[in-house]
Enzyme design. Sequence first.
Site, PDB file in Angstrom:
ATOM      1  N   LYS A 134     -36.460  51.497 -55.404  1.00 29.09           N
ATOM      2  CA  LYS A 134     -35.859  51.028 -54.321  1.00 29.09           C
ATOM      3  C   LYS A 134     -36.283  49.426 -54.151  1.00 29.09           C
ATOM      4  O   LYS A 134     -35.640  48.593 -53.868  1.00 29.09           O
ATOM      5  CB  LYS A 134     -36.371  51.698 -53.199  1.00 29.09           C
ATOM      6  CG  LYS A 134     -35.920  51.222 -51.712  1.00 29.09           C
ATOM      7  CD  LYS A 134     -36.373  52.230 -50.603  1.00 29.09           C
ATOM      8  CE  LYS A 134     -36.512  51.336 -49.412  1.00 29.09           C
ATOM      9  NZ  LYS A 134     -37.560  51.484 -48.483  1.00 29.09           N
ATOM     10  N   ASP A 152     -32.451  53.820 -48.125  1.00 26.28           N
ATOM     11  CA  ASP A 152     -33.599  54.036 -47.356  1.00 26.28           C
ATOM     12  C   ASP A 152     -33.312  55.169 -46.514  1.00 26.28           C
ATOM     13  O   ASP A 152     -32.287  55.803 -46.408  1.00 26.28           O
ATOM     14  CB  ASP A 152     -34.162  52.736 -46.665  1.00 26.28           C
ATOM     15  CG  ASP A 152     -33.340  52.512 -45.422  1.00 26.28           C
ATOM     16  OD1 ASP A 152     -32.198  52.880 -45.309  1.00 26.28           O
ATOM     17  OD2 ASP A 152     -33.755  51.581 -44.562  1.00 26.28           O
TER      18      ASP A 152
END
Length: 222
Positions: A134, A152
């Site tokens: 991420k 997310d």
Amino acid sequence: MARSYVKEARKRVGPKRQRIRPVIARLTAEHADAAIALTFGSPLELLVSVMLSAQTTDVNVNRVTATLFEKYRVPEDYLAVPQEELERDIFATGFYRQKARSLRGTMRLLLEEFDGEVPRTLDELLRLPGVARKTANVVASELGRAEGIVVDTHVRRLSQRLGFTREDDPVKIERDLVRLVPREDWARFPHLLIWHGRRVCDARRPRCEDCVLTDLCPSSRV
Ligand code: SF4
């Protein structure tokens, strides 16, 4: 019952391939200011901010980095102080021991292998200690080299509600999204969902009555 309701809703809005562009267009018009909420002035500050943002809010990170970046300007600065001093300086972002260790490891590798510069590709970013997918995705996207789509909690929730994925695991959701979202929108797409998630499509109480996507969303309650 629930199943047929979902099927009906999917039929009502049409296939996701036809909906993705209008969804992006409407969200772009609605959230023209959608952008990363971290404050940074260089690729190095971006990388540090994103690493610090794990398990805390962007507002909190910005508060810490406002003074942190005065003191730590180049990778060497992170290695010039004892680990405990760096831990104190980033304490308020939480998980400070682990983050300090990752930051120092990352700075060491930047100096050893990348001439002190932040690399641009996902593969290179993923080699940095403490940099997970991420983080690498966010950094690469902000540096204009999106190679994936950041997933997310907001991106996950909205992608599911909008019927863009049936998966729950972020890696599988990303796989679905990169097949669906036009490549030129990979960097922008997560910001649009994040801002829409914060402002309208709340986790507990989505405000469908104020949403610009009701006719395109199988989860709409209006
Ligand atoms: S219509 Fe409702 S569920 Fe769908 S995106 Fe908008 S707020 Fe979320």
